[in-house]
Motif scaffolding. Sequence first.
Motif, short mmCIF file in Angstrom:
data_model
loop_
_atom_site.label_atom_id
_atom_site.label_comp_id
_atom_site.label_asym_id
_atom_site.label_seq_id
_atom_site.Cartn_x
_atom_site.Cartn_y
_atom_site.Cartn_z
N ASP A 1 0.35 -1.14 0.00
CA ASP A 1 -0.28 -0.18 -0.27
C ASP A 1 0.73 1.49 0.16
OD1 ASP A 1 -2.63 -1.26 -0.45
OD2 ASP A 1 -2.16 -1.00 2.50
N ALA A 2 1.97 1.30 0.69
CA ALA A 2 2.83 2.40 0.90
C ALA A 2 3.56 2.12 -0.66
CB ALA A 2 3.58 2.17 1.94
N LEU A 3 3.52 1.48 -1.67
CA LEU A 3 4.22 1.37 -2.70
C LEU A 3 3.16 1.80 -3.69
CD1 LEU A 3 6.50 -1.54 -2.84
CD2 LEU A 3 7.07 1.04 -3.25
N GLN A 4 1.95 2.62 -2.90
CA GLN A 4 0.62 2.89 -3.93
C GLN A 4 0.24 1.82 -4.76
OE1 GLN A 4 2.30 6.66 -6.25
NE2 GLN A 4 2.30 8.01 -4.38
N LEU A 5 -0.14 0.61 -4.20
CA LEU A 5 -1.12 -0.16 -4.71
C LEU A 5 -2.29 0.52 -4.75
CD1 LEU A 5 -0.99 -3.13 -5.76
CD2 LEU A 5 -1.56 -3.79 -3.40
N PRO A 6 -3.34 0.37 -6.28
CA PRO A 6 -4.71 1.03 -5.86
C PRO A 6 -5.36 0.31 -4.78
CG PRO A 6 -3.64 0.80 -8.08
CD PRO A 6 -2.59 -0.06 -6.94
N ARG A 7 -6.51 0.67 -4.71
CA ARG A 7 -7.89 -0.08 -3.55
C ARG A 7 -8.41 -1.05 -4.49
NH1 ARG A 7 -9.92 0.50 1.03
NH2 ARG A 7 -8.79 2.58 1.15
N ASP A 8 -8.59 -1.96 -4.56
CA ASP A 8 -9.16 -3.47 -5.33
C ASP A 8 -7.96 -3.54 -6.60
OD1 ASP A 8 -11.55 -3.72 -3.92
OD2 ASP A 8 -12.50 -1.88 -4.98
N ALA A 9 -6.97 -3.76 -6.53
CA ALA A 9 -5.73 -3.78 -7.48
C ALA A 9 -6.01 -4.98 -7.98
CB ALA A 9 -4.40 -3.70 -7.13
N SER A 10 -5.46 -4.92 -9.61
CA SER A 10 -5.83 -6.17 -10.47
C SER A 10 -4.52 -6.94 -9.75
CB SER A 10 -5.69 -6.12 -11.61
OG SER A 10 -4.13 -4.89 -12.31
N ALA A 11 -3.99 -8.04 -10.48
CA ALA A 11 -3.32 -9.14 -9.88
C ALA A 11 -1.64 -8.63 -11.10
CB ALA A 11 -3.51 -10.02 -10.50
N PHE A 12 -2.39 -8.13 -12.47
CA PHE A 12 -0.88 -7.47 -13.11
C PHE A 12 -0.84 -6.00 -12.24
CE2 PHE A 12 1.02 -4.50 -15.46
CZ PHE A 12 1.49 -5.12 -16.21
N GLU A 13 -1.21 -5.19 -10.88
CA GLU A 13 -0.96 -4.13 -10.24
C GLU A 13 -0.35 -4.80 -8.98
OE1 GLU A 13 -4.17 -0.77 -11.14
OE2 GLU A 13 -4.83 -2.26 -10.18
N VAL A 14 -0.98 -5.21 -8.43
CA VAL A 14 -0.13 -6.16 -7.14
C VAL A 14 1.16 -6.93 -7.43
CG1 VAL A 14 -0.18 -8.35 -5.95
CG2 VAL A 14 -2.25 -6.81 -6.04
N VAL A 15 1.91 -7.71 -8.69
CA VAL A 15 2.93 -7.94 -9.20
C VAL A 15 3.87 -6.92 -9.81
CG1 VAL A 15 3.94 -8.91 -11.26
CG2 VAL A 15 1.67 -10.48 -10.31
N THR A 16 2.95 -5.31 -9.97
CA THR A 16 3.87 -4.77 -10.44
C THR A 16 4.78 -4.17 -9.03
OG1 THR A 16 2.29 -4.01 -12.28
CG2 THR A 16 4.28 -2.36 -11.37
N ALA A 17 3.77 -4.02 -7.97
CA ALA A 17 4.53 -3.87 -6.80
C ALA A 17 4.63 -4.22 -5.76
CB ALA A 17 2.46 -3.42 -5.73
N ILE A 18 4.93 -5.14 -6.34
CA ILE A 18 5.26 -6.66 -5.39
C ILE A 18 7.02 -7.00 -6.13
CG2 ILE A 18 5.97 -9.71 -5.62
CD1 ILE A 18 3.21 -9.47 -4.35
N THR A 19 7.28 -6.53 -7.69
CA THR A 19 8.07 -6.69 -7.95
C THR A 19 9.73 -5.54 -7.78
OG1 THR A 19 7.77 -5.63 -10.16
CG2 THR A 19 8.00 -8.45 -9.67
N THR A 20 8.18 -4.01 -7.64
CA THR A 20 9.81 -3.08 -7.11
C THR A 20 9.41 -3.37 -5.48
OG1 THR A 20 7.64 -1.68 -8.26
CG2 THR A 20 8.37 -0.79 -6.37
N LEU A 21 8.71 -3.74 -4.35
CA LEU A 21 8.99 -4.57 -3.03
C LEU A 21 10.94 -4.81 -3.49
CD1 LEU A 21 8.97 -3.08 -0.98
CD2 LEU A 21 7.60 -5.88 -0.38
N LEU A 22 10.62 -5.82 -4.21
CA LEU A 22 12.10 -7.12 -4.11
C LEU A 22 12.77 -6.16 -5.00
CD1 LEU A 22 9.64 -10.34 -5.69
CD2 LEU A 22 10.77 -10.07 -3.07
#
Length: 324
Positions: free
Chosen positions: A209-230
């Motif tokens: 969420d701190a990386l601006q993952l949208p509310r009701d995010a799609s799986a693609f948006e979730v993966v984008t945030a995760i790979t940013t964190l990684l």
Amino acid sequence: MPENASLETMLRAAAPARTAADAKPNAAALLARDRILRTDQRPQRRGRTMVIGWASGLALATASVIVAAVVMMPQTTARAGAALSSSALSPTVAEVVEDAHAELAASPGPVEPRRFVKTASWNFSVDAGTGELRVFTQLSTISWEADGSGHVVIVNSAEQDPNDAEWYSHSQIPTSGSTEEFPMLPGEFLTPVTDPPGESLAAMREALDALQLPRDASAFEVVTAITTLLGQWTLTNAQHAALLTIIEEAGDVGIVPVTNDRLGRPVTGLRVLSADGAVSDVVFVSTDTGRIVGLERNVIKGDDLLPAGAIMGYQLWDLEGLVG
């Protein structure tokens, strides 16, 4: 979204007079760029020579700028250049995540999160005037501190002809040779996740969420945030388990059955599709450790620069014992 001319002006202001106009972007420019661009933009022709793949977050901003297209590579060199293969029998997403959780619980991993990431990538550059394509591999290392200071080291292989099957069949991640180093002063590495995130599911959601993952995010948006964190943190096994659960719960996730990544490690792929259907991301999950060890981005809707079926992004993590 700013037009290209405005973007160029902003990048020059962020990192004035550091490189020639046709040089590959340096770390400071990439960091500034990534604060401006969204991750779902397609590559643009910018300048005489460009490196394809201004993609996801600080993970790519610090180093791994991306890979050669599979349609431009020999199909017989699976480890060096081919896309993931498939098989007749495919597990469900729930089964992949369940198996990964079991491996994560049984295998050793980092004791605590580290502000240190080493990334291997397969990249290509295009001369926007002539269309000439050149391919190279890259090893990038970033280490940083809570005050935003840090250090980036990028080691590039020599650029090669993408039609050179011999090179692809023996392509390796460089540990010495052409090296670029970029020190970062306090405040230059910008991330909202400066403190080590917790290991619980709630703590990992908070980090995303701190990386601006949208509310009701799609799986693609979730993966984008995760790979940013990684791209910012080397995380613990428990944290990887939580991230895999978050991907599963996002829904609309497909499976690429067990295959090998380009370093020969057995992996299963979790595939997600962008909202516009232009690209898909495949998250590599190690079948040995359960950890997320890489990402492949594929072109679904081709254009005059990258045809459908091309691999426009390929990066691997967890490189201990594989590269220097």
